[in-house]
Design a protein around this motif. Sequence first.
Motif, PDB file in Angstrom:
ATOM      1  N   LEU A 180       8.513  12.793   9.207  1.00 32.65           N
ATOM      2  CA  LEU A 180       7.138  12.252   8.499  1.00 32.65           C
ATOM      3  C   LEU A 180       6.618  13.932   7.634  1.00 32.65           C
ATOM      4  N   GLN A 181       6.490  13.421   6.645  1.00 32.37           N
ATOM      5  CA  GLN A 181       6.223  14.607   5.279  1.00 32.37           C
ATOM      6  C   GLN A 181       5.206  14.373   4.572  1.00 32.37           C
ATOM      7  N   SER A 182       3.696  15.402   4.852  1.00 32.07           N
ATOM      8  CA  SER A 182       2.489  15.593   4.407  1.00 32.07           C
ATOM      9  C   SER A 182       1.844  16.631   4.544  1.00 32.07           C
ATOM     10  N   PRO A 183       1.004  16.569   3.356  1.00 26.79           N
ATOM     11  CA  PRO A 183       0.231  17.768   2.656  1.00 26.79           C
ATOM     12  C   PRO A 183      -0.348  17.988   4.680  1.00 26.79           C
ATOM     13  N   GLU A 184      -0.384  19.520   4.994  1.00 31.41           N
ATOM     14  CA  GLU A 184      -0.796  19.717   5.980  1.00 31.41           C
ATOM     15  C   GLU A 184      -2.517  19.499   6.360  1.00 31.41           C
ATOM     16  N   GLU A 185      -3.331  19.219   5.282  1.00 30.86           N
ATOM     17  CA  GLU A 185      -4.581  18.390   5.360  1.00 30.86           C
ATOM     18  C   GLU A 185      -4.553  17.262   5.733  1.00 30.86           C
ATOM     19  N   GLU A 186      -4.008  16.314   4.878  1.00 26.03           N
ATOM     20  CA  GLU A 186      -3.813  15.162   5.583  1.00 26.03           C
ATOM     21  C   GLU A 186      -3.198  14.949   6.735  1.00 26.03           C
ATOM     22  N   LYS A 221      18.174   5.544  12.336  1.00 27.21           N
ATOM     23  CA  LYS A 221      17.004   6.449  11.850  1.00 27.21           C
ATOM     24  C   LYS A 221      15.597   5.986  11.150  1.00 27.21           C
ATOM     25  N   PRO A 222      14.978   6.280  12.165  1.00 26.92           N
ATOM     26  CA  PRO A 222      13.696   5.562  10.518  1.00 26.92           C
ATOM     27  C   PRO A 222      13.144   6.335   9.462  1.00 26.92           C
ATOM     28  N   ARG A 223      12.828   6.396   8.704  1.00 30.40           N
ATOM     29  CA  ARG A 223      12.822   7.250   7.553  1.00 30.40           C
ATOM     30  C   ARG A 223      10.892   7.191   7.087  1.00 30.40           C
ATOM     31  N   THR A 224      10.958   7.708   6.558  1.00 24.73           N
ATOM     32  CA  THR A 224       8.985   7.635   5.596  1.00 24.73           C
ATOM     33  C   THR A 224      10.157   6.811   4.150  1.00 24.73           C
ATOM     34  N   PRO A 225       8.790   6.233   3.616  1.00 26.65           N
ATOM     35  CA  PRO A 225       9.081   5.632   2.061  1.00 26.65           C
ATOM     36  C   PRO A 225       9.620   6.402   0.937  1.00 26.65           C
ATOM     37  N   GLU A 226       9.258   7.481   0.897  1.00 25.08           N
ATOM     38  CA  GLU A 226       9.686   8.742   0.483  1.00 25.08           C
ATOM     39  C   GLU A 226      11.435   8.644   0.655  1.00 25.08           C
ATOM     40  N   GLN A 227      11.290   8.888   1.883  1.00 23.44           N
ATOM     41  CA  GLN A 227      12.504   9.379   2.323  1.00 23.44           C
ATOM     42  C   GLN A 227      13.498   8.509   2.160  1.00 23.44           C
ATOM     43  N   TRP A 228      13.571   6.815   2.395  1.00 23.44           N
ATOM     44  CA  TRP A 228      13.993   5.450   2.346  1.00 23.44           C
ATOM     45  C   TRP A 228      14.569   6.452   1.056  1.00 23.44           C
ATOM     46  N   VAL A 229      13.945   6.129  -0.707  1.00 26.87           N
ATOM     47  CA  VAL A 229      13.730   6.283  -1.401  1.00 26.87           C
ATOM     48  C   VAL A 229      14.997   7.148  -1.996  1.00 26.87           C
ATOM     49  N   GLN A 230      14.957   8.203  -1.749  1.00 27.86           N
ATOM     50  CA  GLN A 230      15.380   9.208  -2.328  1.00 27.86           C
ATOM     51  C   GLN A 230      17.159   9.391  -1.351  1.00 27.86           C
ATOM     52  N   THR A 231      17.313   8.497  -0.574  1.00 29.27           N
ATOM     53  CA  THR A 231      17.843   8.462   0.158  1.00 29.27           C
ATOM     54  C   THR A 231      19.068   7.640  -0.551  1.00 29.27           C
ATOM     55  N   VAL A 232      17.987   6.200  -0.284  1.00 28.28           N
ATOM     56  CA  VAL A 232      18.763   5.225  -1.108  1.00 28.28           C
ATOM     57  C   VAL A 232      19.492   5.942  -3.074  1.00 28.28           C
ATOM     58  N   THR A 233      18.501   6.123  -3.168  1.00 31.12           N
ATOM     59  CA  THR A 233      18.672   7.040  -4.656  1.00 31.12           C
ATOM     60  C   THR A 233      20.857   8.050  -4.736  1.00 31.12           C
ATOM     61  N   LYS A 259       0.760  -1.405  -0.036  1.00 30.98           N
ATOM     62  CA  LYS A 259      -0.407  -0.515  -0.396  1.00 30.98           C
ATOM     63  C   LYS A 259       0.678   1.463  -0.215  1.00 30.98           C
ATOM     64  N   LEU A 260       2.166   1.257   0.677  1.00 28.82           N
ATOM     65  CA  LEU A 260       2.853   2.232   1.178  1.00 28.82           C
ATOM     66  C   LEU A 260       3.890   2.787  -0.420  1.00 28.82           C
ATOM     67  N   LEU A 261       3.857   2.004  -1.373  1.00 34.06           N
ATOM     68  CA  LEU A 261       4.710   1.549  -2.453  1.00 34.06           C
ATOM     69  C   LEU A 261       4.439   2.497  -3.412  1.00 34.06           C
ATOM     70  N   PRO A 262       3.230   2.620  -3.969  1.00 31.64           N
ATOM     71  CA  PRO A 262       2.580   3.849  -4.703  1.00 31.64           C
ATOM     72  C   PRO A 262       2.915   5.231  -4.379  1.00 31.64           C
ATOM     73  N   LYS A 263       3.060   5.576  -3.420  1.00 33.13           N
ATOM     74  CA  LYS A 263       3.433   6.904  -3.109  1.00 33.13           C
ATOM     75  C   LYS A 263       4.666   7.003  -2.460  1.00 33.13           C
ATOM     76  N   ALA A 264       5.635   5.991  -2.362  1.00 30.07           N
ATOM     77  CA  ALA A 264       6.905   6.490  -1.922  1.00 30.07           C
ATOM     78  C   ALA A 264       8.007   7.436  -2.995  1.00 30.07           C
ATOM     79  N   GLY A 265       7.559   7.603  -4.435  1.00 26.30           N
ATOM     80  CA  GLY A 265       8.769   8.359  -5.241  1.00 26.30           C
ATOM     81  C   GLY A 265       8.958   7.421  -5.948  1.00 26.30           C
ATOM     82  N   PHE A 266       8.721   6.099  -6.326  1.00 24.48           N
ATOM     83  CA  PHE A 266       9.864   4.894  -7.377  1.00 24.48           C
ATOM     84  C   PHE A 266       9.487   5.457  -8.274  1.00 24.48           C
TER      85      PHE A 266
END
Length: 352
Positions: A332-338, A207-219, A162-169
């Motif tokens: 955590l990085q999410s829009p303010e509305e979320e 340190k834990p990271r969000t899925p988006e941060q893991w993808v960016q860090t690995v890249t 469920k997390l992968l579609p929004k992870a930034g791959f």
Amino acid sequence: MDTLGNAILGLVFLAFSAASTFLMFYLWGFPFDHEKLKSTAPTRLMLLHRFIGYTYAAIYLYLMAQMLPRLWSYEIEFPARTVAHLIFGLTIGVLIIVKVAIVRFFKHLESTLVPFLGTGLFICTFLLISLSVPFALKEVYLHRSAVGGTAFSPENIERVRKLLPKAGFSTNAKLEKLSTVASFKIGRDVLLSKCVQCHDLRTVLVKPRTPEQWVQTVTRMAERSVFNPIDEREQWHVATYLIAISPDLQKGFRQKKQEETEAVQSRETIGAMTSEAVVDSSQTKIFDLATAQATFEMTCSKCHQLSNIEKSPPKNAKQAKGIVARMVMNGLQSPEEELEQVVFYLTTIYCK
């Protein structure tokens, strides 16, 4: 050999070192004939001590055969723990060579120097294993302790899916194939074989990271790899594996964070952080409950188990905002509305 196998072999290595040392102490108590350059200790025990010594040396050579090629592939300055690991490993090698030379060619020094050399080997072996095995066992534990009791559990695979579609791959990544046991295993192997060429494993998992941060860090890290490059597919797999083990990383990080801030953190500080990080309003906004629940599950499952909130639910809206504020502070990085939807859900479901 995999991480667990090497850890077990390391413990066996330490056990042989201890057995050899304490058996040597016992044999040292027998008289030594300086004319014949021979101990009066029982022959069986002498042969046993020699067998343990040969086995110890064989294990050492095997471990060094694995360690040295990995050190050669490092592309930046060694981390401090790796430097200490290397020093103790090489020191053991020097002590073995000197000890064997004395026993074989300089027997007149045997009764004087060999006991001290044997003790030095045991001390260096103990320090060497203490620097490596605990961290290897920690990685194995993290591998088996994510959501559902293991990183490969159906519950965790579904969470990652469920997390992968929004992870930034990238659009080339086949996400349905990444959220599988086979993909997790590939990612784990890449982490242990290639990511450590530039990083100590502890610095990767600290340190834990969000899925988006893991993808960016690995890249970002893969772009710096030259001699042993991490290709795009390997980047996808290792980022997915790191996402899979993030819940347990979050558990350890949260405990450490709590210990560091518990003495100085006050309720007023939480309130101040909340107003800055989440929403500056006196009332919680109203949202559709079903939408807010879906947002809560997607947002909070990025780094930890949803059951955590049930164990320690907020008692009022201020505490609900404080929980979300801490999530933002932890990365955590999410829009303010979320974030506002998460606050609304927590307040509606848990606050009385």
